[in-house]
Design an enzyme around this catalytic site. Structure first.
Site, PDB file in Angstrom:
ATOM      1  N   GLY A   1       0.823  -1.192   0.000  1.00  8.34           N
ATOM      2  CA  GLY A   1       0.000   0.000   0.000  1.00  8.34           C
ATOM      3  C   GLY A   1       0.864   1.251   0.000  1.00  8.34           C
ATOM      4  N   CYS A   2       0.294   2.357  -0.460  1.00  9.68           N
ATOM      5  CA  CYS A   2       1.062   3.603  -0.557  1.00  9.68           C
ATOM      6  C   CYS A   2       1.476   4.105   0.824  1.00  9.68           C
ATOM      7  CB  CYS A   2       0.277   4.652  -1.319  1.00  9.68           C
ATOM      8  SG  CYS A   2      -1.424   4.893  -0.749  1.00  9.68           S
TER       9      CYS A   2
END
Length: 349
Positions: free
Chosen positions: A153-154
């Site tokens: 995930g970012c």
């Protein structure tokens, strides 16, 4: 052209898919042969994404295994939401495809963990043990050999890149809280309105608000990877916010250093871990870590300061590139034995 590796992008008109398309169109080692969108199949890509006018004559196709196989692709970037992604993954793997999933389906190692953090059952749990968590700088050897990679995930990328070397080196006081406060541009919420995020322009412009202060899904993968690096359970409390900017993530992390640990040891751990890895940049001071410095790049900037035994870390990256499409291509480079930075050095905005 003939020697370039053929690649497909599923979900090519979403933010992550569009980003992957932009990178691959200019990549010297890959050739884009399929761009998919079940909703817009048959539409020229440059019509669906007008900013690509004049850059490609590709036509959007259906995101089916048959269409992907017909394209001649050897690798696929999956940029679609669950459960659409998991419908096609098993068949693509049986056909020998190598896959990078930009979404959440292959970040967690067990079906139970997936159900805990995503509140639904995983569609193909038998594949989780085969997937590699795709934090490029952390597991390059495993990624190179992988058939399926789960892109982090970012937000998780912004936390794990600075935290993992410290966890591995034993520099974190394990029983004290680790707290991360993250701020993301509006593009992090995707192209569609999400009521729980309140991500309409009017709600974000000249405003700032948190969402999911407890139980954000990226917490699961952060805790998973920290525990693996430390050899002990570690938990990071994470509170995300939507900021009135288009793109970028800035995360501030505080933790207690282990007894006798110092800032110089922190910096040594970062520099030794990321020596020769051009996409993690250790800055002199947290004030040097800014979203503007990383926007449009595949870089993550990190820096730290100390207040007694409290370590304060600043981390920044572009959520659409290092947090999504750029890291996906970085992983593809590793999987096919190409230079890790190939196609990723130019600023994209």
């Amino acid at each position: 052209m003939a020697n370039r590796i053929p690649v497909a992008v599923l979900g090519a008109t979403g933010y992550a898919g569009e980003g992957a398309v932009r990178i691959l169109l200019g990549h010297p080692g890959f050739r884009l042969v399929h761009v998919g969108s079940d909703r817009l199949a048959g539409t020229p890509l440059a019509e669906a994404v007008p900013s690509l006018a004049g850059e490609t004559d590709l036509v959007l196709g259906e995101d089916t295994p048959a269409a992907i196989m017909q394209s001649g692709a050897k690798a696929v970037i999956l940029a679609k939401k669950s459960p659409d992604v998991t419908k096609v993954v098993p068949e693509l793997m049986k056909k020998g495809m190598r896959l990078v999933d930009v979404g959440a389906e292959f970040r967690l190692r067990t079906a139970d963990a997936y159900a805990t953090w995503y509140k639904e059952e995983h569609a193909c749990p038998e594949l989780l043990a085969k997937a590699v968590y795709g934090l490029s700088e952390w597991r390059p050897v495993e990624i190179a050999a992988a058939k399926i990679v789960g892109n982090p995930g970012c937000y998780a990328t912004s936390m794990l890149l600075p935290l993992l070397p410290l966890a591995k080196a034993g520099l974190i006081y394990r029983t004290a809280p680790i707290v991360a406060i993250g701020y993301s541009g509006l593009s992090g919420a995707g192209k569609r309105f999400i009521e729980s995020n309140n991500n309409l322009f009017y709600a974000v412009n000249e405003n700032l608000h948190s969402y999911k202060p407890v139980g954000h899904q990226h917490t699961g993968e952060v805790d998973q990877e920290l525990a693996l690096a430390a050899g002990n359970t570690l938990h990071c409390t994470f509170v995300p916010h939507l900021a009135p900017i288009t793109r970028g993530i800035h995360t501030t992390i505080t933790l207690t250093l282990a007894a006798n640990a110092s800032l110089s040891q922190v910096l040594d751990a970062w520099r030794s871990t990321y020596a020769g890895r051009r996409f993690v940049r250790v800055r002199a001071s947290p004030k040097d870590v800014e979203v503007a410095n990383v926007a449009g790049t595949n870089c993550c900037d990190i820096a730290a300061a100390v207040d007694g035994r409290t370590l304060i870390i600043a981390s920044a990256l572009d959520n659409l590139i290092k947090g999504a499409s750029g890291q996906a291509v970085q992983n593809l480079n590793l999987m096919f034995g190409l230079p890790e930075d190939q196609g990723l050095l130019a600023r994209s905005i």
